[in-house]
Design a protein around this motif. Structure first.
Motif, short mmCIF file in Angstrom:
data_model
loop_
_atom_site.label_atom_id
_atom_site.label_comp_id
_atom_site.label_asym_id
_atom_site.label_seq_id
_atom_site.Cartn_x
_atom_site.Cartn_y
_atom_site.Cartn_z
N ALA A 81 -0.55 -11.45 -15.81
CA ALA A 81 -1.07 -12.79 -15.53
C ALA A 81 -2.11 -13.17 -16.58
N SER A 82 -2.13 -14.44 -16.92
CA SER A 82 -3.12 -14.90 -17.90
C SER A 82 -4.53 -14.78 -17.32
N HIS A 83 -5.49 -14.84 -18.18
CA HIS A 83 -6.89 -14.58 -17.81
C HIS A 83 -7.35 -15.49 -16.67
N ARG A 84 -7.85 -14.89 -15.63
CA ARG A 84 -8.47 -15.58 -14.49
C ARG A 84 -7.50 -16.48 -13.73
N LEU A 85 -6.20 -16.22 -13.86
CA LEU A 85 -5.22 -17.04 -13.13
C LEU A 85 -5.36 -16.85 -11.62
N ARG A 141 2.34 -21.28 -10.85
CA ARG A 141 1.65 -20.96 -12.11
C ARG A 141 1.90 -19.52 -12.53
N ARG A 142 1.98 -18.62 -11.55
CA ARG A 142 2.23 -17.21 -11.90
C ARG A 142 3.63 -17.03 -12.49
N GLN A 179 6.38 -18.12 -17.35
CA GLN A 179 6.33 -16.99 -18.28
C GLN A 179 6.63 -17.40 -19.72
N ASP A 206 7.31 -20.34 -22.90
CA ASP A 206 6.78 -21.61 -23.40
C ASP A 206 7.65 -22.79 -22.98
N HIS A 257 -5.84 -24.26 -16.83
CA HIS A 257 -5.12 -23.14 -17.46
C HIS A 257 -4.15 -23.60 -18.54
N LEU A 299 -1.36 -25.35 -18.44
CA LEU A 299 0.03 -25.04 -18.10
C LEU A 299 0.80 -26.33 -17.86
#
Length: 406
Positions: free
Chosen positions: A101-105, A145-146, A149, A151, A175, A177
């Protein structure tokens, strides 16, 4: 001992039919609710089991609550436990590699909920890489959001609560996204416009009618991929369960809203304080139930409304008088309030232990319901996998349907 495997297309109907026979044959054991009946019909047929359960303590009942199949109770309990276990056996879905997971997601997501999201996401083993996720009843969109994956992937979140829509939109922007958060009542007539063949629709613990609605609309609108972890089967608008598949319709099994609540009666997440409050509330109600039967001269359960936790702090005499007034009953005597409250606790111990027999049917009934959904999707042209996506302590609602049209 062989490792259980997920159920796939050709196994769905045979398992459903086996479960259907088991559940229908033993309706007299799981339909009656010990909380509302002083004596259960099955007790006359199985006096040894009845006596054994009634003599056990509340603490013993609690210890066996999540695993009643391990209880060394008199017949027919062991055989029923064995049959229920065999018929409910379903393996874990294949897991997939999930990018970190991206930072602080996961900020602002409760720990248990985030673990469920991680488990759900790591079992989305579709044959084709999804291009456009659709998070059904998304809340703030944490699951969606999770799942983003790649682009080129997109995300649409549908949610009924405008506050959650706004909060989700803000989080996705934070984030950076590519997510669109839409205000949508998924039960409304225009909800079908939100789905199309390009969508991979996901629903993690969408309640009752909400996940059934997704299945129906996704089928109609040509969604090629679908993943659902059902929840709250009793959250329906109809007075009784409406079967979906041809097999469930042919079964003729009638399920009330109370029946649909049986699979949800397992408790794994409540803390000690919540459990104490629950026990206190139920013991008080059970004592009042004995009183109201005397006052009315009728040996029948009287439903009472949900009460604030503050009622637990009232003296028991005041509690009963005020609850009686709410139900239009007059107490023209002076009961022994201490004795009545003690009887309530004694009855709670009996209720919890008698429920252990009923609890053997929690998972069989739940799997019956999920298989009804799986068979319905199969009838709509989907290839199906049905399995678990996490261990039971993380959530008892750990069954997951993966559906894909090729």
């Amino acid at each position: 001992m062989t490792t259980p495997r997920p159920l796939t297309n050709d196994q769905l109907l045979s398992r459903f039919q086996a479960l259907d026979g088991f559940v229908r044959e033993h309706q007299a054991l799981w339909r009656p609710r010990p909380f509302t009946q002083l004596q259960l019909p099955w007790e006359a047929d199985h006096p040894a089991l009845s006596s054994w359960l009634r003599q056990r303590s509340l603490e013993q009942a609690e210890a066996a609550h999540n695993h009643p199949e391990q209880l060394g109770a008199p017949a027919p309990f062991p055989l029923l436990a064995k049959q229920a276990g065999q018929l409910s056996e379903v393996g874990e879905l294949p897991s997939i590699a999930l990018a970190p997971a991206s930072h602080r997601l996961n900020v602002d997501v409760p720990g248990r909920k985030w673990q469920q999201i991680e488990a759900f996401a790591s079992h989305l083993g579709f044959t084709r890489t999804p291009q456009h996720w659709l998070d059904w009843c998304s809340g703030k969109g944490h699951l969606g959001r999770r799942l983003l994956q790649a682009d080129r992937q997109r995300l649409t979140c549908l949610e009924f609560d405008p506050t959650l829509v706004a909060a989700g939109r803000e989080l996705s922007l934070h984030h950076q996204l590519d997510a669109e958060h839409r205000l949508q009542d998924v039960l409304a007539g225009d909800a079908a416009q939100q789905l199309g063949p390009e969508h991979t629709a996901v629903a993690l613990h969408a309640c009752g009618d909400l996940h059934v609605r997704l299945m129906q609309l996704a089928s109609q609108q040509g969604c090629r991929q679908l993943a659902i972890a059902p929840c709250c089967y009793n959250r329906i608008q109809a007075p009784v369960y409406q079967p979906l598949s041809a097999a469930a319709i042919a079964s003729g099994l009638q399920l009330s809203v109370d029946d649909l609540g049986l699979p949800l009666s397992e408790t794994v997440t409540a803390g000690a304080r919540v459990r104490r409050q629950r026990d206190e509330s139920m013991a008080r109600r059970l004592g009042f139930d004995l009183l109201q039967r005397q006052l009315r001269g009728e040996d029948e359960y009287l439903p009472t409304p949900s009460l604030p936790v503050s009622w637990l702090h009232k003296p028991y005499a005041d509690y009963c008088r005020e609850l009686a007034a709410l139900k239009g009953l007059h107490i023209d005597q002076q009961p022994d309030w201490d004795a009545l409250q003690t009887k309530g606790w004694q009855r709670l111990a009996q209720v919890r232990n008698l429920e252990l027999l009923r609890n053997l049917f929690r998972r069989p009934l739940e799997l019956w319901l999920v298989l009804d959904r799986a068979l319905y999707l199969q009838e709509q042209g989907y290839q199906l996998q049905l399995g678990v996506f996490c261990e039971q302590p993380l959530t008892p609602r750990n069954l997951m349907l993966l559906a894909e049209r090729h």
